[in-house]
Write an enzyme that holds these catalytic residues in place. Structure first.
Site, mmCIF file in Angstrom:
data_model
loop_
_atom_site.group_PDB
_atom_site.id
_atom_site.type_symbol
_atom_site.label_atom_id
_atom_site.label_comp_id
_atom_site.label_asym_id
_atom_site.label_seq_id
_atom_site.Cartn_x
_atom_site.Cartn_y
_atom_site.Cartn_z
ATOM 1 N N GLY A 1 0.860 -1.087 -0.011
ATOM 2 C CA GLY A 1 0.167 -0.034 -0.016
ATOM 3 C C GLY A 1 0.864 1.453 0.206
ATOM 4 O O GLY A 1 2.047 1.288 0.361
ATOM 5 N N CYS A 2 0.394 2.342 -0.196
ATOM 6 C CA CYS A 2 1.113 3.680 -0.353
ATOM 7 C C CYS A 2 1.529 3.900 0.946
ATOM 8 O O CYS A 2 2.665 4.310 1.089
ATOM 9 C CB CYS A 2 0.331 4.819 -1.127
ATOM 10 N N TYR A 3 0.696 4.092 1.915
ATOM 11 C CA TYR A 3 1.314 4.669 3.158
ATOM 12 C C TYR A 3 1.976 3.829 3.658
ATOM 13 O O TYR A 3 3.052 4.060 4.475
ATOM 14 C CB TYR A 3 -0.457 4.516 4.142
ATOM 15 N N THR B 1 4.241 1.736 2.308
ATOM 16 C CA THR B 1 5.626 2.071 1.486
ATOM 17 C C THR B 1 6.215 3.446 2.244
ATOM 18 O O THR B 1 7.342 3.228 2.485
ATOM 19 C CB THR B 1 5.438 2.176 0.055
ATOM 20 N N CYS B 2 5.258 4.294 2.268
ATOM 21 C CA CYS B 2 5.956 5.517 2.697
ATOM 22 C C CYS B 2 6.654 5.388 4.020
ATOM 23 O O CYS B 2 7.540 5.949 4.515
ATOM 24 C CB CYS B 2 5.042 6.669 2.458
#
Lengths: 345, 345, 345, 345
Positions: free
Chosen positions: C148-150, C152-153
């Site tokens: 997911g994006c969150y 990963t970040c």
């Protein structure tokens, strides 16, 4: 207190009416309807208005309107108002219609660009609510067709010169730009944040229904055929509208003479601000207000007059002007409830 | 009418004071000064206020202030107010200072984070103008230190829980986000449109001067050492500030009990709106207004309380609260002149 | 040339895959499907890609996928991939799934937060595609669950410190902010331009499904229970994501030691850029790229470590990392086709 | 490899050159100068380019340019290039000048709108670098005057019709709109985020220096006097430019005939994309790319042709076209290094 109702109150223009009526010193909001949101609290849909407009949304009912309203604003898609308004008028309720249904004098124009008109007999009774131009008629009207946003922004710049017969009517170009709220609250690919942000585009080139509205109003004043080329664009901003208008003067003149015409025409207006030489308006400076700021430039060589006019499409271009119309219809100062503090930043 | 002056009136907080005072029913703007713009007309700098604030900007002169003002707002960079304000106070002019000069109780804290204080004797006379918390003191004050924007936004969320001894003071995280107007009107690479738009960043991590201001105010109420970790960020928007605050409760409790504390604390407040379960505030909903909207979430397992608080940094975070302070100092309803219609769209 | 297909190619992550694959020197787009848009030309939906991706969208058909694809990207809402992917894998097609269906090791976690899992036997075969952490596993995988994006970040900032056992796992706060494209192309009131622009809000506080994904991955590495408090917010920008992460170190340390851990961990990474002392990242600087920029701040007194991490949610947070996974799965340089020129302005 | 230098490399067009040259397969950036930033690392000023352009900025020195460069881009304010370029040309360095200094054929026009020209003898040697129109001349040029952004956007829409003698030259209206990056990196009140965001305005009405540039180029092709009315506006977006052009056809014609003229003129062009009937371009679709998208509308009744043309002002309107010019001057495919993946979202 004027008792005011809003039919179709949950769109953007409805919300703007609620905002302004909530602070109007001589009007109170007594009735608000929506088919989709009936039973809900208005401020749950527009949380900015929590504690200010915690009012229940209802279904439309003519009886209730009759009992509770001196004036009704219809903030509905065109075609629906023509079915509701005759009943309201017959019941002595004054009406300001924010749709296109009662803006046109010509049935043909309306039907060419919109749809069949089922209350055409009211077209000649209705007054076109461009307040700075028609205030004398509005004062006695029981039905006002509130002008479209593009027509308001454009006509306020154009009409003083038409009245002075200074310009040709058959060669007018209006290059107009609107913020996204003009597209309304409905969802579409075109109003998705990711489609709009960092974008800019023309749309409905030569095919926007505000063009015939503008032409009709020019023709009424000029008493001759008008030719308007109209191109709307979408600004990546919520509010605001700017029209850059290109006309040619019919005789030799000067920029200062032209500016004087404008200043003179609006000398008693509270809402139209004519800018000085070299100054041009910014939509930001009228945001949230009922102002229309106008700047001009004249090119002697080509006899080209460039007018730049800005409004907030939701206020002067819709709900603010609607309330200005109500003020006039009830004999109040036209600015009552409309002098909201503009944000300087 | 209260005669109000603004010293340093051409920055963003000055402009916001002008906007609000222009519509205040019991105050009038009688004096506005700026070194840089003296001699110019205010609305030439902020054209949104054309016809509303066509007032001449002057040089600051104590005599003039004395003759013309009952109250003065100093909207100047820190360090300058401490030189001007003693003279004003001695001349019986009430003062609301929007800089940091009179916010601190502790000289040491001020001098650690700002600079040498040359009017330190006024620190104990000045009242910290967080209206919802200190109204009783403000009513009798002649000098108010108007709180910083981040402290206002954060403390309104935190203080009710500190007062109820519900939370630990030594482990508070404030992750705050501000619109660009918080950086002021000055030009810098960091406020260039092309630097900000489509960007988002943290800045001054653990190094922002609003952190010690927040800690001092918590410590005064809690009567114990506070530990605040503070990270500000920049939102690509003009106005608005949101603080996401993480605390731990000291005892077992529930979200509804915590929400009750908040509702109870603000039950008489016109400007703080406590949101219901599952609701969280948006800066958009307080833009242009003096509101502070607060939502909370409680996680039983970790005893973590998350508070989300929003204000308009220029209004409740600066000029609106300054006028609220003026209202209190002069015995008016604190909301006078501050109930501007919020934009629902 | 690697023959690549995209199942569900018309959402934002699908479009981003098309953009990147169109310029990939060792892959070609051979198949793109969408139920809704089958029969249409891709560039008619995304006109930015006119002349670049004038490719016909088809219905999904396993046979076609088998004949035309070496690898398939599934860019579909969760639940659908689990029905399609087993068939692809059995037909020797490598798969990178951009949904949550194959990200979790724990069936329970998946089913608690999403829905019943119908292909749970693939969970242990699938590899979590966080490239900088799991490249050795990804190289041999036939099924990758793209993070997911969150997660990963956040994880790129957190994991190096977890691996060095420098920080406590049970008290991690992630205050995250995402651009609007993270919400996808679907229409909702919350993605309307007028709702987002000039707004900022928290949403799904302590209730976002990326939280358990982050916790599981930390627990796998730390081999102990993790406690993550996660608050997402919406930035009024199209692309970009920033996570501000608060942790406490378990022992005394210094900022430079902590920065060294980060630099060392990423010394061979092409895409993670560790910033120097006092520098913090901006989402603008990674927009359109596969970069992750990380800055840190350490407060000795409180032993608090603040990590600020940014990515482009559509690239490193989705489609860019998906292609990076493809590169690894096919033995290519992981950066192949991903070094697009970042916009400095 | 072509060895390329940039004189004045730290403005926005300089940064865009660095971005594009860093990924150009047949050119390398060997020299970058700036008076203000000499000694600093380029990517410290533009952190998006960290690890990509960690190159030292130097002072300009003719000797160094001579030793290290086959071509030099001068990205400087007008007036400075005319002092530097003669020295470069004499030393056999090819030059693409991004200022106005070598765009004009007529010394008088240049001096009327800019300043005295001190290298006027180079005006006739220089080629106007509008690639799609002048590629045959550019191939043999040693000095190219890179067109202005507004002229590029406008002329690409206008010239095909002028060449076909389909339109009147003496009555052309160009209503143009530009993103803020067009104003450059310099700080001014007008580029402050809070001045631009949610704003839209016209500026330099009939007074912009790109007007005479457009007129000269039309006149050269038409071999008759041109009359252009030009109004630029500012879009609240970083990149992008849209020109809405109003012309009248000299004979009866049809929209499809006019579209054919356009398609035919650009049939071999990689960068101009002519849109179909009813389609109009959006600046978002060319952002970051060297594309120019053009849509048209024809109104039979008024014989009015409306052309809507969009470019990215920093790419096709400046640095991208500059590299396209370099490609042509060195016998490369004009698209080399310029086919960057457009962001579809």
């Amino acid at each position: 207190m004027i008792r005011a109702g809003i039919i179709g109150g949950t769109g953007y223009t409805g919300a703007e009416l609620v905002r302004l009526l909530s602070f109007h010193p001589e009007a109170e909001l007594t009735y608000i309807t929506s088919r989709q949101y009936a039973g809900q609290i208005f401020s749950d849909i527009y949380p900015a208005l929590r504690t200010i407009a915690d009012i229940e949304i209802e279904e439309f009912d003519l009886k209730k309107a009759q009992n509770r309203c001196d004036v009704v604003f219809t903030a509905l898609p065109h075609k629906i108002p023509m079915e509701i308004i005759p009943g309201l008028i017959e019941n002595k309720i004054k009406v300001v219609d924010l749709s296109a249904d009662f803006r046109f004098r010509s049935i043909k124009s309306y039907e060419d660009y919109y749809c069949e008109h089922k209350a055409a007999e009211y077209l000649e009774k209705s007054v076109y609510g461009l307040c700075e131009v028609n205030s004398h008629l509005i004062r006695n009207a029981s039905l006002v067709g509130n002008p479209g946003c593009y027509p308001t922004c454009s006509l306020l710049g154009i009409i003083p010169f038409i009245k002075h017969k200074k310009v040709n009517c058959d060669d007018i170009i209006i290059d107009a730009k609107s913020g996204v709220s003009g597209a309304g609250r409905g969802l579409s690919e075109g109003t998705h944040f990711c489609s709009v942000d960092e974008g800019f585009k023309a749309y409905k080139v030569m095919a926007h229904r505000h063009r015939p509205e503008i032409e009709e109003k020019i023709e009424e004043i000029a008493d001759q055929k008008a030719g308007v080329c109209f191109t709307p664009h979408l600004i990546p901003a919520v509010r605001g509208m700017l029209a850059t208008i290109y006309m040619r003067t019919s005789t030799d003149t000067s920029e200062s003479e032209l500016r004087n015409i404008l200043c003179d025409y609006y000398k008693n207006s509270r809402f139209v601000r004519v800018l000085g030489e070299g100054e041009f308006p910014n939509i930001k400076n009228v945001s949230g207000t009922n102002f229309c700021d106008i700047g001009i430039k004249y090119d002697n060589g080509s006899k080209r007059l460039i007018i730049v006019s800005v409004i907030d499409n939701l206020v002067k271009g819709a709900s603010g002007q609607a309330i200005q119309n109500m003020n006039l219809m009830f004999g109040l100062d036209e600015a009552k409830g409309l002098m909201v503090p503009p944000q300087a930043v």
